[in-house]
Scaffold this active site. Structure first.
Site, PDB file in Angstrom:
ATOM      1  N   CYS A 383       0.656  -1.233   0.089  1.00  0.00           N
ATOM      2  CA  CYS A 383       0.032   0.011   0.044  1.00  0.00           C
ATOM      3  C   CYS A 383       0.986   1.034   0.148  1.00  0.00           C
ATOM      4  O   CYS A 383       1.553   1.682  -1.126  1.00  0.00           O
ATOM      5  CB  CYS A 383      -1.002  -0.024   1.272  1.00  0.00           C
ATOM      6  SG  CYS A 383      -2.505   0.797   0.811  1.00  0.00           S
ATOM      7  N   HIS A 509      -3.537  -4.917   0.547  1.00  0.00           N
ATOM      8  CA  HIS A 509      -2.830  -5.580   1.653  1.00  0.00           C
ATOM      9  C   HIS A 509      -2.883  -7.220   1.594  1.00  0.00           C
ATOM     10  O   HIS A 509      -3.828  -7.610   2.111  1.00  0.00           O
ATOM     11  CB  HIS A 509      -3.497  -5.026   2.897  1.00  0.00           C
ATOM     12  CG  HIS A 509      -3.432  -3.553   3.157  1.00  0.00           C
ATOM     13  ND1 HIS A 509      -2.397  -3.177   3.756  1.00  0.00           N
ATOM     14  CD2 HIS A 509      -4.051  -2.396   2.863  1.00  0.00           C
ATOM     15  CE1 HIS A 509      -2.398  -1.758   4.022  1.00  0.00           C
ATOM     16  NE2 HIS A 509      -3.375  -1.524   3.192  1.00  0.00           N
ATOM     17  N   GLU A 511      -1.205  -9.221   3.271  1.00  0.00           N
ATOM     18  CA  GLU A 511      -1.095  -9.715   4.604  1.00  0.00           C
ATOM     19  C   GLU A 511      -2.242 -10.175   5.108  1.00  0.00           C
ATOM     20  O   GLU A 511      -2.389 -11.149   6.021  1.00  0.00           O
ATOM     21  CB  GLU A 511      -0.348  -8.655   5.413  1.00  0.00           C
ATOM     22  CG  GLU A 511      -0.930  -7.477   5.913  1.00  0.00           C
ATOM     23  CD  GLU A 511      -0.883  -6.229   4.973  1.00  0.00           C
ATOM     24  OE1 GLU A 511      -0.625  -6.537   3.735  1.00  0.00           O
ATOM     25  OE2 GLU A 511      -1.110  -5.186   5.388  1.00  0.00           O
TER      26      GLU A 511
END
Ligand code: GLN
Length: 537
Positions: A383, A509, A511
């Site tokens: 990001c 994102h 993650e």
């Protein structure tokens, strides 16, 4: 089957791992063939944590539907491997907002609006929404904070009422407490647990199980004592010693038969035998002796590791999959703005710049990115980390240090990162970013496409700014590749370099979608590049 509820409250201290306990227990029940969902009730008045500082709250975890939620939802999803939705995180702010909106609309005309029943009814309605929207047969509900806090009283009262509403046989109450250790005598103390249970009883909730967290082994006599004073069966006093990894917890709970006990109380039969094989294999791999690789995580909130919870977990998952031990070197971005500070990056095998907001430390992050590019060190930008990778490269090719994101300099001569068009008229800060799952198509032959092994993915987002399309050609001619785009080609989702071993940034994102034994492909590709780099070094 009627929905079964498991309620988790906390006693003595916060941050003792109630969220992990809920997540792990959820996994135990899922392993027995039940559809499980987990909800967090947060007593603060913010509508969601999206506008809170990570220093106050840790990471903001984003769900598929774009809900900005508590980081415990990250534990839940990682452990039960089920996508949750916005009803799974309720705050006092949301509850009051709803009740006050109804009151203004006239829904309660003539009535006096009170905490009981109006606020508690709204809390119970939201608890009920979990099974309705997810189809869960067992719903675990965790109350944030600690019993005794003023703010959590309406939530606890709602939980108490649930006992009758949902039926006694369908509710199970777990109180998670902490046993302090007295260094001078080497003893663990149960008194705070006793007091906390008394406090809970005074609210009308009698726990069925006490999870006694501690940093030291808990002797049998202590279990007896807790059982006696707290009026809980001894087998339902569960000592839970701090583990070296949170992924140990489900296996530990299974070994001490917590799953069986909860099922018995709720009158449930296991539909299948739990299969811990993949989970245990993951733990074995995690504990094997492996070569260490060092990743610099360059951020602005690094003092508080919880601010990067999912990034840390995703790195760990990828390390397990690739077979290396990932050590994170936490680097404060502002430190890199001072002269002669970049040498902290000399010893690392990879650099990661995670998401972030606001100007502080951005020049330090840019310095780290330049260092990664020039020294051909593997780099992953998430990001903001992708946006700054673009800024750094554009500064070089345009030979102009004024290049910037308009987030940090509205008047910049070269706004290579700019506000998305549909963000321009937005004035409210809460819940107005581009949030949640959006599609991304991958360009064949790129690092990203190879990593994913497919040409279309969906990833979770949380941003207002984007790569300015006016600079696409210039950047592309100079060697940047846009390996991921929105299906209409309008928005750059992934940028990478063709002449660098691994330098890649994502607008989304990744993650948030990494799971313990299903590491995220981009994190895996990054860690593979890191491993190569470390070997060559
Ligand atoms: N601040 C940037 C934006 O709003 C990046 C956001 C982030 O890193 N999550 O676009």
């Amino acid at each position: 089957m009627k929905t079964k509820y498991i309620f988790l409250t906390g006693g003595v201290l916060s941050s003792v791992g109630k969220g992990v306990m809920a997540a792990a227990l959820g996994r135990l029940l899922k392993e027995r063939g039940y559809k499980v969902a987990i909800q967090k009730l947060d007593p603060y008045i913010n509508v969601d944590p999206g506008t809170m500082s990570p220093y106050q709250h840790g990471e903001v975890y984003v769900l598929d539907d774009g809900a900005e939620t508590d980081l415990d939802l990250g534990h839940y999803e990682r452990f039960i491997d089920t996508s949750l939705n916005q009803v799974c995180n309720v705050t006092t702010g949301q509850v009051y907002e709803e009740v006050i909106t109804k009151e203004r609309r006239g829904d309660y005309l003539g009535g006096t609006i009170q905490v009981i029943p109006h606020i508690t009814n709204e809390i119970k309605r939201r608890i009920g929404l979990v099974s309705k929207t997810t189809g869960a047969e067992i719903v675990l509900v965790e109350v944030g904070g600690t019993v005794g806090d003023i703010e959590s009283l309406p939530f606890l009262e709602a939980l108490r009422q649930m006992h009758n509403d949902a039926g006694h046989e369908n509710c199970f109450y777990i109180h998670v407490t902490w046993l302090p250790h007295i260094g001078a005598t080497g003893e663990l103390k149960t008194k705070p647990t006793q007091h906390s249970v008394r406090e809970l009883r005074s609210i009308g909730i009698s726990p069925n199980m006490i999870v006694a967290r501690s940093d030291y082994p808990v002797a049998e006599e202590l279990r007896d004592k807790i059982a006696l004073f707290c009026d809980v069966e001894k087998r339902a006093v569960i000592p839970l010693v701090t583990a070296d990894t949170v992924y140990e917890i489900p296996v530990t709970l299974e070994e001490i038969s917590v799953g069986e006990l909860v099922m018995e109380y709720l009158g449930l039969q296991g539909r299948q035998k739990p299969n811990w094989q993949p989970w245990k294999e993951m733990l074995t791999k995690m504990r094997q002796d492996k070569t260490e690789v060092k990743i610099a995580l360059v951020g602005k909130y690094v003092e508080l590791h919880d601010a990067y919870m999912s990034v840390r977990e995703a790195l760990q998952h990828a390390g397990i999959e690739v077979g290396v031990d990932v050590t994170i070197k936490w680097v404060h971005s502002s430190d890199l703005e001072k002269t002669d500070t970049l040498d902290v990056l000399e010893t690392v095998d990879g650099i990661l710049v995670p998401g972030g907001f606001g100007e502080r430390g951005t020049e330090g992050k840019i310095a780290a990115i330049q260092y990664a590019r020039e020294n051909r060190i593997p780099y992953l930008g998430l990001c903001l980390g992708m946006q700054l990778m673009v800024v750094e490269f554009a500064r070089k090719i345009l030979q102009d240090d004024r290049v910037n994101s308009t987030e940090f300099n509205r008047q910049t001569a070269h706004p290579v990162i700019d506000l998305m068009p549909d963000q321009r008229d937005i004035t409210d800060m809460g819940g107005t970013m581009r949030l949640g799952l959006y599609p991304c198509k991958l360009q064949p032959g790129t690092i990203a496409a190879k990593a994913y092994g497919t040409d279309f993915v969906q990833e979770r987002h949380r941003h207002r700014f984007e790569l300015n399309n006016a600079y696409r050609d210039t950047l592309e001619e100079a060697g940047m590749r846009f390996s991921g785009l929105s299906p209409d080609n309008r928005l750059v989702e992934i940028a990478e370099f063709s002449d660098h071993p691994f330098m890649l940034g994502t607008q989304f994102h990744p993650e948030f979608l990494s799971r313990p034994y299903r590491a995220h492909p981009l994190f895996v590709a990054f860690i593979e590049a890191v491993q190569n780099y470390a070997e060559k070094k």
